[in-house]
Motif scaffolding. Structure first.
Motif, PDB file in Angstrom:
ATOM      1  N   ALA A 141       0.816  -1.225   0.000  1.00 29.55           N
ATOM      2  CA  ALA A 141       0.000   0.000   0.000  1.00 29.55           C
ATOM      3  C   ALA A 141       0.841   1.264   0.000  1.00 29.55           C
ATOM      4  CB  ALA A 141      -0.932   0.008   1.217  1.00 29.55           C
ATOM      5  N   PHE A 142       2.152   1.152   0.321  1.00 26.49           N
ATOM      6  CA  PHE A 142       2.991   2.342   0.473  1.00 26.49           C
ATOM      7  C   PHE A 142       4.184   2.310  -0.480  1.00 26.49           C
ATOM      8  CE2 PHE A 142       1.135   1.374   4.673  1.00 26.49           C
ATOM      9  CZ  PHE A 142       0.394   2.535   4.865  1.00 26.49           C
ATOM     10  N   ARG A 143       4.682   3.504  -0.777  1.00 24.19           N
ATOM     11  CA  ARG A 143       5.883   3.625  -1.593  1.00 24.19           C
ATOM     12  C   ARG A 143       6.794   4.675  -0.965  1.00 24.19           C
ATOM     13  NH1 ARG A 143       3.912   4.849  -6.808  1.00 24.19           N
ATOM     14  NH2 ARG A 143       4.156   7.086  -6.469  1.00 24.19           N
ATOM     15  N   LEU A 144       8.094   4.391  -0.964  1.00 23.38           N
ATOM     16  CA  LEU A 144       9.080   5.315  -0.408  1.00 23.38           C
ATOM     17  C   LEU A 144       9.544   6.272  -1.489  1.00 23.38           C
ATOM     18  CD1 LEU A 144      10.810   6.086   2.065  1.00 23.38           C
ATOM     19  CD2 LEU A 144      12.507   4.434   1.263  1.00 23.38           C
ATOM     20  N   GLU A 145       9.569   7.561  -1.173  1.00 21.39           N
ATOM     21  CA  GLU A 145       9.936   8.584  -2.149  1.00 21.39           C
ATOM     22  C   GLU A 145      11.164   9.383  -1.702  1.00 21.39           C
ATOM     23  OE1 GLU A 145       7.134   9.963  -4.735  1.00 21.39           O
ATOM     24  OE2 GLU A 145       6.907   7.799  -4.671  1.00 21.39           O
ATOM     25  N   PHE A 146      11.880   8.891  -0.687  1.00 20.25           N
ATOM     26  CA  PHE A 146      12.987   9.654  -0.106  1.00 20.25           C
ATOM     27  C   PHE A 146      14.113   8.678   0.248  1.00 20.25           C
ATOM     28  CE2 PHE A 146      15.340  11.815   3.235  1.00 20.25           C
ATOM     29  CZ  PHE A 146      15.291  13.159   2.877  1.00 20.25           C
ATOM     30  N   PRO A 147      15.385   9.007  -0.025  1.00 17.31           N
ATOM     31  CA  PRO A 147      16.485   8.086   0.312  1.00 17.31           C
ATOM     32  C   PRO A 147      16.675   7.998   1.827  1.00 17.31           C
ATOM     33  CG  PRO A 147      17.356  10.169  -0.507  1.00 17.31           C
ATOM     34  CD  PRO A 147      15.874  10.223  -0.718  1.00 17.31           C
ATOM     35  N   VAL A 148      16.702   6.782   2.355  1.00 13.98           N
ATOM     36  CA  VAL A 148      16.801   6.604   3.807  1.00 13.98           C
ATOM     37  C   VAL A 148      17.996   5.739   4.203  1.00 13.98           C
ATOM     38  CG1 VAL A 148      14.326   6.908   4.141  1.00 13.98           C
ATOM     39  CG2 VAL A 148      15.247   4.599   3.742  1.00 13.98           C
ATOM     40  N   LYS A 149      18.842   5.397   3.270  1.00 12.79           N
ATOM     41  CA  LYS A 149      19.955   4.498   3.563  1.00 12.79           C
ATOM     42  C   LYS A 149      20.815   5.044   4.703  1.00 12.79           C
ATOM     43  CE  LYS A 149      23.659   1.833   1.398  1.00 12.79           C
ATOM     44  NZ  LYS A 149      24.360   1.522   0.129  1.00 12.79           N
ATOM     45  N   GLY A 150      21.002   4.215   5.717  1.00 12.43           N
ATOM     46  CA  GLY A 150      21.851   4.576   6.842  1.00 12.43           C
ATOM     47  C   GLY A 150      21.208   5.466   7.879  1.00 12.43           C
ATOM     48  N   LEU A 151      19.942   5.838   7.692  1.00 12.24           N
ATOM     49  CA  LEU A 151      19.281   6.758   8.621  1.00 12.24           C
ATOM     50  C   LEU A 151      18.543   6.011   9.729  1.00 12.24           C
ATOM     51  CD1 LEU A 151      17.713   9.420   6.193  1.00 12.24           C
ATOM     52  CD2 LEU A 151      19.905   9.506   7.399  1.00 12.24           C
ATOM     53  N   HIS A 152      18.560   6.600  10.914  1.00 12.45           N
ATOM     54  CA  HIS A 152      17.759   6.119  12.038  1.00 12.45           C
ATOM     55  C   HIS A 152      16.452   6.916  12.022  1.00 12.45           C
ATOM     56  CE1 HIS A 152      21.088   3.783  13.749  1.00 12.45           C
ATOM     57  NE2 HIS A 152      21.853   4.783  13.362  1.00 12.45           N
ATOM     58  N   ILE A 153      15.337   6.222  11.920  1.00 14.45           N
ATOM     59  CA  ILE A 153      14.057   6.865  11.604  1.00 14.45           C
ATOM     60  C   ILE A 153      13.014   6.559  12.670  1.00 14.45           C
ATOM     61  CG2 ILE A 153      12.170   6.935   9.910  1.00 14.45           C
ATOM     62  CD1 ILE A 153      14.241   6.278   7.770  1.00 14.45           C
ATOM     63  N   ALA A 154      12.142   7.540  12.923  1.00 15.74           N
ATOM     64  CA  ALA A 154      10.988   7.332  13.801  1.00 15.74           C
ATOM     65  C   ALA A 154       9.710   7.550  12.986  1.00 15.74           C
ATOM     66  CB  ALA A 154      11.008   8.295  14.981  1.00 15.74           C
ATOM     67  N   ILE A 155       8.817   6.557  13.028  1.00 12.75           N
ATOM     68  CA  ILE A 155       7.494   6.686  12.410  1.00 12.75           C
ATOM     69  C   ILE A 155       6.558   7.286  13.448  1.00 12.75           C
ATOM     70  CG2 ILE A 155       5.551   5.450  11.376  1.00 12.75           C
ATOM     71  CD1 ILE A 155       7.543   3.205  10.656  1.00 12.75           C
ATOM     72  N   VAL A 156       5.871   8.363  13.095  1.00  9.49           N
ATOM     73  CA  VAL A 156       4.982   9.060  14.030  1.00  9.49           C
ATOM     74  C   VAL A 156       3.537   8.797  13.641  1.00  9.49           C
ATOM     75  CG1 VAL A 156       4.297  11.308  14.959  1.00  9.49           C
ATOM     76  CG2 VAL A 156       6.715  10.840  14.468  1.00  9.49           C
ATOM     77  N   ASP A 157       2.753   8.277  14.588  1.00 12.27           N
ATOM     78  CA  ASP A 157       1.339   8.001  14.345  1.00 12.27           C
ATOM     79  C   ASP A 157       0.536   8.450  15.553  1.00 12.27           C
ATOM     80  OD1 ASP A 157      -0.856   7.172  12.947  1.00 12.27           O
ATOM     81  OD2 ASP A 157      -0.403   5.037  13.024  1.00 12.27           O
ATOM     82  N   ASP A 158      -0.769   8.602  15.374  1.00 13.01           N
ATOM     83  CA  ASP A 158      -1.610   9.000  16.504  1.00 13.01           C
ATOM     84  C   ASP A 158      -1.922   7.806  17.401  1.00 13.01           C
ATOM     85  OD1 ASP A 158      -4.893   8.948  15.042  1.00 13.01           O
ATOM     86  OD2 ASP A 158      -3.049   8.163  14.213  1.00 13.01           O
ATOM     87  N   VAL A 159      -2.398   6.699  16.817  1.00  8.44           N
ATOM     88  CA  VAL A 159      -2.771   5.516  17.584  1.00  8.44           C
ATOM     89  C   VAL A 159      -2.205   4.269  16.910  1.00  8.44           C
ATOM     90  CG1 VAL A 159      -4.662   4.130  18.528  1.00  8.44           C
ATOM     91  CG2 VAL A 159      -4.916   6.617  18.353  1.00  8.44           C
ATOM     92  N   VAL A 160      -1.574   3.403  17.696  1.00  4.21           N
ATOM     93  CA  VAL A 160      -1.111   2.102  17.207  1.00  4.21           C
ATOM     94  C   VAL A 160      -1.986   1.043  17.864  1.00  4.21           C
ATOM     95  CG1 VAL A 160       0.774   0.429  17.194  1.00  4.21           C
ATOM     96  CG2 VAL A 160       1.252   2.852  16.782  1.00  4.21           C
ATOM     97  N   THR A 161      -2.672   0.255  17.035  1.00  2.00           N
ATOM     98  CA  THR A 161      -3.574  -0.777  17.563  1.00  2.00           C
ATOM     99  C   THR A 161      -2.930  -2.156  17.385  1.00  2.00           C
ATOM    100  OG1 THR A 161      -5.460   0.647  17.032  1.00  2.00           O
ATOM    101  CG2 THR A 161      -5.947  -1.646  17.508  1.00  2.00           C
ATOM    102  N   THR A 162      -3.128  -2.778  16.247  1.00  2.00           N
ATOM    103  CA  THR A 162      -2.458  -4.063  16.010  1.00  2.00           C
ATOM    104  C   THR A 162      -1.004  -3.863  15.596  1.00  2.00           C
ATOM    105  OG1 THR A 162      -3.056  -4.135  13.669  1.00  2.00           O
ATOM    106  CG2 THR A 162      -4.638  -5.062  15.251  1.00  2.00           C
ATOM    107  N   GLY A 163      -0.671  -2.662  15.136  1.00  2.00           N
ATOM    108  CA  GLY A 163       0.683  -2.394  14.665  1.00  2.00           C
ATOM    109  C   GLY A 163       0.903  -2.750  13.208  1.00  2.00           C
ATOM    110  N   SER A 164      -0.164  -3.123  12.493  1.00  2.00           N
ATOM    111  CA  SER A 164      -0.019  -3.548  11.096  1.00  2.00           C
ATOM    112  C   SER A 164       0.520  -2.433  10.205  1.00  2.00           C
ATOM    113  CB  SER A 164      -1.362  -4.034  10.559  1.00  2.00           C
ATOM    114  OG  SER A 164      -1.817  -5.151  11.271  1.00  2.00           O
ATOM    115  N   THR A 165       0.009  -1.225  10.391  1.00  2.00           N
ATOM    116  CA  THR A 165       0.439  -0.107   9.537  1.00  2.00           C
ATOM    117  C   THR A 165       1.900   0.229   9.770  1.00  2.00           C
ATOM    118  OG1 THR A 165      -1.806   0.822   9.519  1.00  2.00           O
ATOM    119  CG2 THR A 165       0.005   2.291   8.909  1.00  2.00           C
ATOM    120  N   VAL A 166       2.288   0.423  11.037  1.00  2.00           N
ATOM    121  CA  VAL A 166       3.681   0.794  11.308  1.00  2.00           C
ATOM    122  C   VAL A 166       4.632  -0.364  11.002  1.00  2.00           C
ATOM    123  CG1 VAL A 166       3.188   2.652  12.935  1.00  2.00           C
ATOM    124  CG2 VAL A 166       3.302   0.300  13.774  1.00  2.00           C
TER     125      VAL A 166
END
Length: 227
Positions: free
Chosen positions: A178-203
Motif C-alpha cells: 500500500a505504500f511507496r518510499l519517495e525519499f532516500p533513507v539508507k543509513g538513517l535512524h528513523i521514527a514513524i509518528v502516528d496518533d494511535v497504534v492498535t495491532t501495529g499492522s500499519t507501522v
C-alpha cells in the motif's frame, strides 16, 4: 471541542504558556500506568527487556514510545483532532509525544534519530479531512528535535479500507504493497509518528519498507498504544 486561548484543553485552568495546550498537572496525569514492553508497547512483566512475544517474534521496529493507552482524556483529544477538524490540537499533542520521547531517552537509553516520517493518507481521505494528523504531529517534533522531515517521504498508493473496521488478519492483507518510499533513507535512524497504534499492522508495513530500503533502524512514536 473548543477552549479559550490560554486555558488547558483538559482542566480549563490557565496555562503558563498558551502554546502548551495542556497544563503541567494534566500532562503528568497522561502517563501509561501498566508495565509495558519497550519494543512492542504491550503489557509485560518488565520495562527493561523485550517481552516473550517479542523474543519469539519481534516486530520490525526496534522500540515503541507511547504517551498513554487509548483512554480518556487523551482519546478524546485524538478523536477531536482526527474527526472534528480540531487541527489546533496537533501542536499540544506533539508536545506530549516529545516529552514521552525525551523521558524514554533518559530512562530507557532510547537512541537519537535522524528523521521522522508520517503515516501517509490516501489523497482522497486527506482531501476530505483537510490535513494528515500524523503530518501535523511530525512538523513541530522535527523542529524541536532538530532532525529531518519531509512530508512526501512516504506515499500511500492504494486507497485501502479503514483499518479500525478490520480484523488483525485483514489489516495485514489490506496494507500489502500500500505504500511507496519517495525519499532516500539508507543509513538513517528513523521514527514513524502516528496518533494511535492498535495491532501495529500499519507501522509494521512501513517499518519493513524503510528497512528494506536501507534504513539503519526504525522506532515507532505514537500518542496512544491500545492494549
Amino acid at each position: 471541542m473548543l477552549t479559550v486561548p490560554g486555558l488547558c484543553w483538559l482542566c480549563r485552568m490557565p496555562l503558563a504558556l498558551s502554546a502548551w495546550g495542556v497544563c503541567s498537572v494534566c500532562t503528568r496525569s497522561l502517563k501509561r500506568q501498566a508495565m509495558t514492553c519497550p519494543q512492542c508497547g504491550l503489557n509485560a512483566t518488565g520495562r527493561d527487556v523485550p517481552c516473550g512475544r517479542c523474543m519469539k517474534k519481534a516486530p520490525p521496529w526496534c522500540a515503541l514510545v507511547a504517551v498513554d493507552d487509548y483512554v480518556a482524556p487523551l482519546s478524546g483529544l485524538i478523536h477531536a483532532l482526527k474527526f472534528a477538524g480540531q487541527s489546533v490540537l496537533a501542536r499540544p499533542l506533539a508536545r506530549l509525544l516529545l516529552l514521552a520521547v525525551l523521558q524514554a531517552r533518559r530512562t530507557r537509553g532510547l537512541p537519537n534519530i535522524d528523521m521522522v516520517v508520517n503515516v501517509p493518507l490516501y489523497r482522497r481521505r486527506h482531501w476530505r479531512r483537510g490535513y494528515n494528523q500524523s503530518d501535523l504531529l511530525c512538523r513541530p517534533l522535527a523542529r524541536w528535535l532538530g532532525c529531518r522531515y519531509d512530508a512526501r517521504a512516504l506515499k500511500r498508493v492504494h486507497n485501502t479500507a479503514i483499518q479500525h473496521q478490520l480484523t488483525a488478519r485483514l489489516r495485514k492483507r489490506n496494507l500489502k504493497n500500500a505504500f511507496r518510499l519517495e525519499f532516500p533513507v539508507k543509513g538513517l535512524h528513523i521514527a514513524i509518528v502516528d496518533d494511535v497504534v492498535t495491532t501495529g499492522s500499519t507501522v509494521a508495513e512501513l517499518s519493513r519498507l524503510l528497512l528494506q530500503s536501507g534504513a539503519a533502524s526504525v522506532q515507532v512514536w505514537c500518542l496512544c498504544r491500545t492494549l
